[in-house]
Design a protein around this motif. Sequence first.
Motif, PDB file in Angstrom:
ATOM      1  N   ARG A 201      -4.429  13.113   3.429  1.00  0.00           N
ATOM      2  CA  ARG A 201      -3.906  11.766   3.207  1.00  0.00           C
ATOM      3  C   ARG A 201      -4.557  11.176   1.972  1.00  0.00           C
ATOM      4  O   ARG A 201      -5.753  11.344   1.755  1.00  0.00           O
ATOM      5  CB  ARG A 201      -4.197  10.871   4.392  1.00  0.00           C
ATOM      6  N   ASP A 202      -3.766  10.446   1.196  1.00  0.00           N
ATOM      7  CA  ASP A 202      -4.269   9.754   0.023  1.00  0.00           C
ATOM      8  C   ASP A 202      -3.771   8.311   0.095  1.00  0.00           C
ATOM      9  O   ASP A 202      -2.596   8.058  -0.096  1.00  0.00           O
ATOM     10  CB  ASP A 202      -3.778  10.436  -1.247  1.00  0.00           C
ATOM     11  N   ASP A 203      -4.677   7.408   0.426  1.00  0.00           N
ATOM     12  CA  ASP A 203      -4.322   5.984   0.496  1.00  0.00           C
ATOM     13  C   ASP A 203      -4.600   5.361  -0.848  1.00  0.00           C
ATOM     14  O   ASP A 203      -5.736   5.273  -1.295  1.00  0.00           O
ATOM     15  CB  ASP A 203      -5.136   5.268   1.577  1.00  0.00           C
TER      16      ASP A 203
ATOM     17  N   ALA B 106       1.039  11.547   2.342  1.00  0.00           N
ATOM     18  CA  ALA B 106       0.543  12.522   3.316  1.00  0.00           C
ATOM     19  C   ALA B 106       1.130  13.885   2.963  1.00  0.00           C
ATOM     20  O   ALA B 106       2.338  14.033   2.842  1.00  0.00           O
ATOM     21  CB  ALA B 106       0.935  12.127   4.724  1.00  0.00           C
TER      22      ALA B 106
ATOM     23  N   ARG C 134       0.853  -1.188   0.000  1.00  0.00           N
ATOM     24  CA  ARG C 134       0.000   0.000   0.000  1.00  0.00           C
ATOM     25  C   ARG C 134       0.880   1.224   0.000  1.00  0.00           C
ATOM     26  O   ARG C 134       1.925   1.249   0.626  1.00  0.00           O
ATOM     27  CB  ARG C 134      -0.884   0.017   1.232  1.00  0.00           C
ATOM     28  N   ARG C 135       0.441   2.238  -0.684  1.00  0.00           N
ATOM     29  CA  ARG C 135       1.190   3.470  -0.729  1.00  0.00           C
ATOM     30  C   ARG C 135       0.329   4.575  -0.137  1.00  0.00           C
ATOM     31  O   ARG C 135      -0.801   4.770  -0.540  1.00  0.00           O
ATOM     32  CB  ARG C 135       1.543   3.810  -2.176  1.00  0.00           C
ATOM     33  N   THR C 136       0.881   5.277   0.815  1.00  0.00           N
ATOM     34  CA  THR C 136       0.177   6.373   1.464  1.00  0.00           C
ATOM     35  C   THR C 136       0.959   7.655   1.234  1.00  0.00           C
ATOM     36  O   THR C 136       2.158   7.709   1.478  1.00  0.00           O
ATOM     37  CB  THR C 136       0.046   6.126   2.978  1.00  0.00           C
TER      38      THR C 136
END
Length: 82
Positions: A78-80, A59, A55-57
């Motif tokens: 934040r963009d998950d 911020a 997963r790439r987060t």
Amino acid sequence: MSIGLGIFLLAIGAILTFAVNVSLDVIDLDLIGYILMGAGLIVIIIGIALLTRKRRTVATSRTDVDPTTGSRVNTTERDDTL
């Protein structure tokens, strides 16, 4: 859940192939068992591949000063993303 389904298909296929000694003229239970074991193996591989994806987060943090009060305003977004 997909790994559990794969193990279930693998077990049912192994039972049909190696444990059931019934001969039917219409259906070859050994072939059905091998097909189920192959499908179970594919489902297990896909399940493991889906579990290991990263997963790439992202911020983003921004600090501004409110012009009316003069106080500092902190904003975090934040963009998950998969």
